[in-house]
Structure formats: C-alpha cells, structure tokens
Design a protein around this motif. Structure first.
Motif, PDB file in Angstrom:
ATOM      1  N   VAL A 126       0.857  -1.199   0.000  1.00 11.73           N
ATOM      2  CA  VAL A 126       0.000   0.000   0.000  1.00 11.73           C
ATOM      3  C   VAL A 126       0.887   1.241   0.000  1.00 11.73           C
ATOM      4  N   PHE A 127       1.918   1.241   0.843  1.00 12.13           N
ATOM      5  CA  PHE A 127       2.769   2.432   0.914  1.00 12.13           C
ATOM      6  C   PHE A 127       3.463   2.690  -0.418  1.00 12.13           C
ATOM      7  N   LYS A 128       3.921   1.618  -1.062  1.00  9.14           N
ATOM      8  CA  LYS A 128       4.626   1.793  -2.342  1.00  9.14           C
ATOM      9  C   LYS A 128       3.724   2.502  -3.355  1.00  9.14           C
ATOM     10  N   GLU A 129       2.473   2.068  -3.425  1.00  9.84           N
ATOM     11  CA  GLU A 129       1.538   2.709  -4.362  1.00  9.84           C
ATOM     12  C   GLU A 129       1.288   4.160  -3.972  1.00  9.84           C
ATOM     13  N   ILE A 130       1.080   4.388  -2.662  1.00 11.69           N
ATOM     14  CA  ILE A 130       0.811   5.757  -2.199  1.00 11.69           C
ATOM     15  C   ILE A 130       1.967   6.676  -2.570  1.00 11.69           C
ATOM     16  N   GLU A 131       3.181   6.207  -2.294  1.00  6.60           N
ATOM     17  CA  GLU A 131       4.373   7.032  -2.547  1.00  6.60           C
ATOM     18  C   GLU A 131       4.464   7.419  -4.020  1.00  6.60           C
ATOM     19  N   THR A 132       4.175   6.457  -4.892  1.00  2.98           N
ATOM     20  CA  THR A 132       4.229   6.732  -6.339  1.00  2.98           C
ATOM     21  C   THR A 132       3.220   7.819  -6.713  1.00  2.98           C
ATOM     22  N   TYR A 133       1.977   7.671  -6.238  1.00  6.63           N
ATOM     23  CA  TYR A 133       0.941   8.640  -6.592  1.00  6.63           C
ATOM     24  C   TYR A 133       1.238  10.024  -6.009  1.00  6.63           C
ATOM     25  N   VAL A 134       1.691  10.046  -4.768  1.00  6.78           N
ATOM     26  CA  VAL A 134       1.937  11.333  -4.109  1.00  6.78           C
ATOM     27  C   VAL A 134       3.003  12.109  -4.875  1.00  6.78           C
ATOM     28  N   THR A 135       4.052  11.416  -5.276  1.00 10.44           N
ATOM     29  CA  THR A 135       5.133  12.085  -6.011  1.00 10.44           C
ATOM     30  C   THR A 135       4.660  12.505  -7.401  1.00 10.44           C
ATOM     31  N   GLN A 136       3.986  11.581  -8.076  1.00 11.40           N
ATOM     32  CA  GLN A 136       3.587  11.839  -9.461  1.00 11.40           C
ATOM     33  C   GLN A 136       2.578  12.976  -9.594  1.00 11.40           C
ATOM     34  N   TYR A 137       1.653  13.077  -8.637  1.00 13.61           N
ATOM     35  CA  TYR A 137       0.571  14.060  -8.783  1.00 13.61           C
ATOM     36  C   TYR A 137       0.676  15.240  -7.807  1.00 13.61           C
ATOM     37  N   ASN A 138       1.813  15.352  -7.124  1.00 18.45           N
ATOM     38  CA  ASN A 138       2.008  16.454  -6.161  1.00 18.45           C
ATOM     39  C   ASN A 138       0.890  16.540  -5.124  1.00 18.45           C
ATOM     40  N   VAL A 139       0.579  15.424  -4.552  1.00 20.16           N
ATOM     41  CA  VAL A 139      -0.515  15.354  -3.584  1.00 20.16           C
ATOM     42  C   VAL A 139      -0.092  16.031  -2.284  1.00 20.16           C
ATOM     43  N   THR A 140      -0.983  16.879  -1.735  1.00 20.40           N
ATOM     44  CA  THR A 140      -0.679  17.507  -0.441  1.00 20.40           C
ATOM     45  C   THR A 140      -1.630  17.056   0.660  1.00 20.40           C
ATOM     46  N   ARG A 141      -2.803  16.485   0.249  1.00 17.61           N
ATOM     47  CA  ARG A 141      -3.743  15.936   1.246  1.00 17.61           C
ATOM     48  C   ARG A 141      -4.035  14.493   0.877  1.00 17.61           C
ATOM     49  N   LEU A 142      -3.880  13.623   1.879  1.00 21.56           N
ATOM     50  CA  LEU A 142      -4.020  12.189   1.631  1.00 21.56           C
ATOM     51  C   LEU A 142      -5.004  11.583   2.629  1.00 21.56           C
ATOM     52  N   VAL A 143      -5.897  10.733   2.118  1.00 21.28           N
ATOM     53  CA  VAL A 143      -6.807   9.986   3.004  1.00 21.28           C
ATOM     54  C   VAL A 143      -6.606   8.501   2.739  1.00 21.28           C
ATOM     55  N   ILE A 144      -6.473   7.698   3.794  1.00 21.06           N
ATOM     56  CA  ILE A 144      -6.341   6.247   3.629  1.00 21.06           C
ATOM     57  C   ILE A 144      -7.516   5.571   4.322  1.00 21.06           C
ATOM     58  N   ASP A 145      -8.305   4.830   3.558  1.00 22.70           N
ATOM     59  CA  ASP A 145      -9.547   4.220   4.051  1.00 22.70           C
ATOM     60  C   ASP A 145      -9.490   2.713   3.802  1.00 22.70           C
ATOM     61  N   SER A 146      -9.014   1.882   4.702  1.00 21.84           N
ATOM     62  CA  SER A 146      -8.649   2.250   6.047  1.00 21.84           C
ATOM     63  C   SER A 146      -7.489   1.371   6.520  1.00 21.84           C
ATOM     64  N   LEU A 147      -6.930   1.785   7.630  1.00 21.99           N
ATOM     65  CA  LEU A 147      -5.819   1.032   8.231  1.00 21.99           C
ATOM     66  C   LEU A 147      -6.276  -0.388   8.583  1.00 21.99           C
ATOM     67  N   SER A 148      -7.525  -0.480   9.012  1.00 18.20           N
ATOM     68  CA  SER A 148      -8.070  -1.775   9.452  1.00 18.20           C
ATOM     69  C   SER A 148      -8.150  -2.786   8.305  1.00 18.20           C
ATOM     70  N   ALA A 149      -8.114  -2.296   7.051  1.00 19.49           N
ATOM     71  CA  ALA A 149      -8.256  -3.217   5.916  1.00 19.49           C
ATOM     72  C   ALA A 149      -6.922  -3.708   5.392  1.00 19.49           C
ATOM     73  N   MET A 150      -5.849  -3.378   6.092  1.00 20.39           N
ATOM     74  CA  MET A 150      -4.525  -3.838   5.645  1.00 20.39           C
ATOM     75  C   MET A 150      -4.132  -5.120   6.351  1.00 20.39           C
ATOM     76  N   ARG A 151      -3.232  -5.854   5.724  1.00 23.72           N
ATOM     77  CA  ARG A 151      -2.831  -7.144   6.286  1.00 23.72           C
ATOM     78  C   ARG A 151      -1.607  -6.991   7.184  1.00 23.72           C
ATOM     79  N   PHE A 152      -1.864  -6.780   8.448  1.00 15.47           N
ATOM     80  CA  PHE A 152      -0.762  -6.755   9.412  1.00 15.47           C
ATOM     81  C   PHE A 152      -0.624  -8.154  10.012  1.00 15.47           C
ATOM     82  N   THR A 153       0.536  -8.427  10.593  1.00 19.15           N
ATOM     83  CA  THR A 153       0.781  -9.760  11.166  1.00 19.15           C
ATOM     84  C   THR A 153       0.060  -9.879  12.505  1.00 19.15           C
ATOM     85  N   LYS A 154      -1.205 -10.269  12.451  1.00 22.08           N
ATOM     86  CA  LYS A 154      -2.029 -10.292  13.665  1.00 22.08           C
ATOM     87  C   LYS A 154      -1.591 -11.356  14.662  1.00 22.08           C
TER      88      LYS A 154
END
Ligand SMILES: Nc1ncnc2c1ncn2[C@@H]1O[C@H](COP(=O)(O)OP(=O)(O)OP(=O)(O)O)[C@@H](O)[C@H]1O
Ligand SMILES: [Mg+2]
Length: 253
Positions: A126-154
C-alpha cells in the motif's frame, strides 16, 4: 503551518486548523462518518487548489462517489478538475468502474497482485503505491480508508506493532497531511496507531434511551491546546458538523 480541516466546527477547537505534514488518525464505529470526514478534508484542499488523494481499500471509488453525490459539496467538479483523485488499492477485482466514470480522473492501474480476492494488501505494498501517486501528482492531502483493511501480522503482537509504527513513520515522511481512517474496536485498549499518530480523533456513536447518538472527541493533538470532551456530531447536507455543546454518553434517566 495550520491548514483548514474542512470539518465545520473543528478548526476553532484546535487553534485554527490541522498542522500540515502530519498524520491524523480518525477512528470510528461503522457508519460513524469516517469516509465523510476524509472527503470533506479533501474537498477543503481542492477549494484551495491543492491536490487530494483518496486511497480506498474497502469500497470502490465508484460507490464512494455515488454515496456522496447527495451532499452539497460538488465532489464531481473536483474530480473532473483532477483536484481529487481516487486510487483503489484493495483486493477487489472490479476495475470496470473506470469505463463508467470516463470523465472522472482516477489513478490506480489495477495491477495489484493479490493471490485471491479476499487477500488484504500488505502495508508495504500500500505504501509503495501511495508514494508513487503522491510524487507523481504532487498530492498535499491524503486519506487512507482504512488502516483496518490492511494485512498486518495479527498472530504476533510485537511484529504487528512494528509494522503499524513503520507504516505511520513512512507516511510522516511523505510531505503531505494524512488522514488515516480506522475502525474503532475495544475502546479500553490504546492501539499502536494511536501512539504513533500526531493526532487522534474518535467519532463515537452509541445508544442512549433507544436513540443513536453521534459524538466527536479529540483524544490527542500534539502541539495544540484542545478540549477532550464529547461533543455533539451531526450529519447535514453539508457533511459532518461539530456542535460545541458537551454531551454525555450516560442515560438521561
Ligand atoms: N446526505 C446525507 N445527509 C445526512 N446524513 C447522511 C447523508 N448521507 C449519509 N449520511 C449518513 O452518513 C452515514 C455514513 O457515513 P460514512 O460513510 O462517512 O461513515 P463511515 O464511518 O465511513 O462508515 P463505514 O464504517 O461503513 O465505512 C450513513 O449511515 C448516514 O447515517
Ligand atoms: Mg467508510
């Protein structure tokens, strides 16, 4: 620098606005207003000519846009102006929405390699994709929906905590102001993400005398004097609005 949040009634509670380039955690129960908060934050940026990116892991951009068409803020206009971008980084495979929204600019190429539809994406991917978009489109406001939907090592609490902390640390270095949405579960236990974020806001909803009451609470806001009390939260055609009257979660009788 403080920036307007876009949430009616919030900025006056936090010394004028959110500190830019920080990560804010907005936690809430189902239907509490998390997505609405995130979109209002991006609409505010778009009004000021900033580029906002909405990363969705749960719902399709098409559904989110449709659900918000009844609000007075003209989301579609900002989409057409490329001021608000959507990226679907979730495991769903319904990328056909691009055809239906041909006038709406939407990032996300559907190239996610998940083994099955139910596989949640890892924080690293997820971070890799975010980083690419933020750099490419000069993003200054970011929303991530949601942390709970990511695969952490539970299965391993320590590994999970390290992964969450690393993810939030990486977001802090992106150079944009981030609203990280998360499900609220077990109000008594403080979570890693609450420690790691610069600010924590909880959108509560609870039953009082058989009626669902919505409330807003700032739990933490580093570098800012703020009230910690429960305040009334209402939805209107203009989105979420915080009323500055204190409310109680206790029964009235
Ligand atoms: N036009 C509207 N006017 C008033 N309230 C609305 C309007 N549209 C939606 N709502 C309210 O907003 C709620 C959903 O808000 P939102 O999608 O922001 O919540 P959420 O916390 O993101 O939910 P979820 O946990 O499902 O992701 C609905 O359940 C409804 O009560
Ligand atoms: Mg939502």
């Amino acid at each position: 620098m403080r920036i307007p949040s876009g949430i009616d009634g919030l900025d006056e509670l936090i010394e004028g606005g959110l500190l830019s380039n920080r990560v804010y955690l907005i936690s809430g129960s189902p239907g509490a207003g998390k997505t609405t908060f995130g979109l209002q934050f991006l609409v505010q940026g778009a009004k000021m000519n900033e580029i906002g990116l909405y990363i969705t892991l749960l719902d399709s951009p098409h559904n989110i846009i449709e659900d918000f068409s009844s609000y007075s803020f003209d989301l579609n206009a900002y989409l057409q102006q490329n001021k608000i971008l959507f990226a679907d980084v979730g495991p769903r495979l319904d990328y056909g929405y691009m055809d239906e929204l041909n006038s709406i600019f939407s990032v996300g190429n559907g190239s996610n390699n998940f083994e099955t539809e139910s596989d949640a994406p890892s924080p690293a991917s997820v971070f890799k994709e975010i980083e690419t978009y933020v750099t490419q489109y000069n993003v200054t406001r970011l929303v991530i929906d949601s942390l709970s939907a990511m695969r952490f090592t539970k299965s391993d609490r320590i590994v999970e905590e390290k992964e969450i902390s690393r993810f939030i640390r990486q977001l802090k270095r992106l150079g944009c102001t981030t609203v990280l949405l998360s499900e609220l579960s077990g109000q008594d236990s403080y979570k890693t993400e609450q420690y790691a974020a610069h600010g924590v806001i909880i959108l509560h909803s609870f039953l009082r005398d058989d009626e669902l009451v919505r409330a807003f609470q700032i739990v933490k806001m580093r570098g800012t004097r703020h009230p910690c009390t429960l305040m009334e939260l209402k939805f209107s055609d203009n989105g979420l609005k915080i009323h500055h009257n204190k409310i109680s979660s206790r029964k009235t009788n």
